[in-house]
Design an enzyme around this catalytic site. Structure first.
Site, short mmCIF file in Angstrom:
data_model
loop_
_atom_site.label_atom_id
_atom_site.label_comp_id
_atom_site.label_asym_id
_atom_site.label_seq_id
_atom_site.Cartn_x
_atom_site.Cartn_y
_atom_site.Cartn_z
CE LYS A 36 -1.87 2.77 3.03
NZ LYS A 36 -2.00 4.04 2.25
CD GLU B 9 13.11 4.83 8.42
OE1 GLU B 9 13.37 5.51 9.44
OE2 GLU B 9 12.66 5.30 7.38
CB CYS C 1 12.95 9.49 8.68
SG CYS C 1 13.86 8.45 7.51
CD GLU D 112 10.18 12.79 11.97
OE1 GLU D 112 11.10 12.33 11.28
OE2 GLU D 112 9.17 12.15 12.28
#
Length: 511
Positions: free
Chosen positions: A195, A270, A304, A404
């Site tokens: 997906k 991850e 990231c 983040e």
């Protein structure tokens, strides 16, 4: 042209723009299908506002069909029992087809994600290299043998594919990240259901076309387009799925771990990062400042591995800030289709507001906005862009230092000693990557040994190689991608014990 001392590239005419949007459908059991209920969704370019794609919107029944196809194909052995030579040959053919379709894939990725076309091309080239590397690994899978168990016993350790893998990928590097997962899963002998993000679905569909052209058996790879609910939710909880490989936010990763617990699926994650670069007074500042600017603005900070915070020795802090600000003004922001653009659009208006919220909160908490701090107008384009932003006087308790941001925003903290620098570097729930800048090998090695992160860069930032594993500590994830470790994620270990002849002593001898 420049606006408010920033380098801004206006909209350009691009003759290669498609005349109509890309049409994406599900790939299930070797065939292209509309959704069972006929539903679709659209994606508009975050930079240009044009209609980029129209895709089938998957539901639970579409996922059921895709998982069933992957399960059948794994269980019948048509892929899982092929030789490493056969798998390697197919993966190599896919890499060649990616090379052939590079321009088509890169243009569509730019339209859906807003990233610069030059960057997209480089990522597609990198993806092809990952397919070639995984092909090389396919012929190296082996276990162990033990002939020291006595005269009448032999022991074997076998490496077998884990089974059906659900692969869920994000919007920031859609083609590259699926290529960090799928070829390694296929090299191991697994089958898959994929997906892609609903924001960038189309390049994964093109990959499906290339897999079929390369000769992959029907049902080995299936693609279901749509949203996390229901598509992702069913894929990560389905009883016939043996493993989930997910890249995305830490919050969603935690949800996947919780949902996978019911069936004890294997999970590889991850996730996010809040990655520090530590600068000591003896650092090569020319190289360090260039790397800092690259690290925070690459992919508009939607990465990231973004170098989103620097921890600078107080003796050089002001010089570093001034030089970073001046170099940041020279970074070309603007139309992602212009070959000189380095930073393109933000993925969505909602995400742009989220980025701005972090900056506004930092200013309210006492930080100093030394550059940027707001949306950026690009002449001729209706999309959302954000200014290169440098935030100084940041403390470790501020949200901009801990969370983040996922945008072109750099936080600057300061330190006096190595111990203090390590405390600041490790004072995060994340542990994906970290960097250190010093001409002293002793300083670099001590920092590398004590920093809690999956990747440590010394006197560089964000270099990457297919041979080296990638993944994080703490809330940055679990498991590894790339390298031999990335292949091992998709393998199970089986012990086989063989007794020779009729040498076994009877436990119950009734004679």
């Amino acid at each position: 042209m420049t606006t408010h001392d920033l380098t801004v590239i206006s909209a350009v005419e691009h003759p290669a723009l498609p005349k109509k949007p890309f049409t994406g459908r599900h790939l299930i059991d070797g065939g292209w299908r509309d959704s069972l209920d006929g539903a679709t969704f659209v994606r508009r370019s975050p930079a240009h506002g044009t209609l980029a794609s129209v895709s089938a919107k998957g539901g639970a029944d579409d996922v059921e069909a895709a998982v069933a196809a992957a399960r059948r194909r794994f269980d019948d052995g048509r892929w899982s029992f092929t030789s490493g030579k056969q798998r390697a040959a197919l993966l190599t053919r896919v890499a060649e087809l990616i090379d052939r379709e590079l321009e088509r894939i890169a243009l569509l990725e730019t339209l859906e994600s807003g990233k610069p076309i030059s960057q997209a091309r480089a990522e597609i080239e990198g993806a092809a290299d990952l397919w070639r590397y995984a092909a090389a690994l396919a012929r190296t899978i082996h276990g162990d043998s033990h002939n020291s168990l006595g005269p009448d016993m032999l022991g074997f350790v076998l490496k077998e594919p884990v089974g059906v893998v659900s692969i869920v990928t994000p919007w920031n590097f859609p083609f590259l990240i699926v290529s960090q997962k799928l070829p390694f899963a296929l090299a191991a002998g697994c089958t898959a259901v994929i997906k892609p993000s609903e924001l960038t679905p189309s390049t994964t569909v093109i990959l499906g076309e290339l897999l079929l052209e390369a000769g992959l058996p029907d049902g080995v790879v299936n693609i279901v387009l749509g949203y996390g609910k229901p598509v992702g939710a069913v894929m990560t909880t389905h009883a016939d799925v043996d493993m989930v490989s997910f890249t995305g936010s830490t919050a969603v990763g935690k949800t996947i771990v919780a949902s996978a617990a019911a069936s004890l699926k294997k999970v590889s994650l991850e996730l996010g990062g809040k990655n520090p670069q530590v600068l000591f007074p003896d650092a090569d500042l020319d190289s360090a400042i260039d790397a800092i600017v690259f690290g925070v603005y690459f992919n508009a900070g939607e990465c990231c591995n973004s170098g989103s915070r620097i921890i600078v020795h107080k003796d050089i802090a002001e010089e570093v800030i001034e030089r970073v600000v001046e170099l940041s003004k020279k970074v070309p922001f603007g139309d992602p289709l212009h070959p000189d653009t380095k930073v393109g659009a933000i993925i969505s208006p909602e995400h742009c507001r989220k980025i701005d919220g972090y900056v506004k909160t930092a200013a309210k908490d006492g930080a100093e906005i030394r550059l940027g701090g707001g949306e950026l107008a690009v002449p001729g384009l209706p999309g959302q862009f954000y200014q290169p932003t440098v935030v100084a006087n940041v403390t470790g308790v501020m949200s901009v230092a801990r969370e983040e941001v996922f945008g072109p925003v750099l936080s600057v903290l300061t330190f006096d000693t190595l111990d203090e620098a390590l405390i600041l570097a490790n004072a995060s729930s994340y542990g994906l990557s970290a960097g250190v800048w010093s001409e002293s090998v002793h300083t670099c090695l001590e920092f590398a040994r004590r920093a809690r992160a999956g990747t440590i860069w010394t006197n560089t930032w964000m270099d990457g190689f297919a041979e080296l594993p990638f993944g994080g500590f703490k809330e940055s994830g679990q498991g590894r991608e790339l390298g031999r470790y990335g292949l091992e994620e998709f393998l199970e270990v089986k012990t086989l014990q063989m007794r020779l002849g009729q040498s076994r002593e009877l436990w119950l001898n009734s004679r």
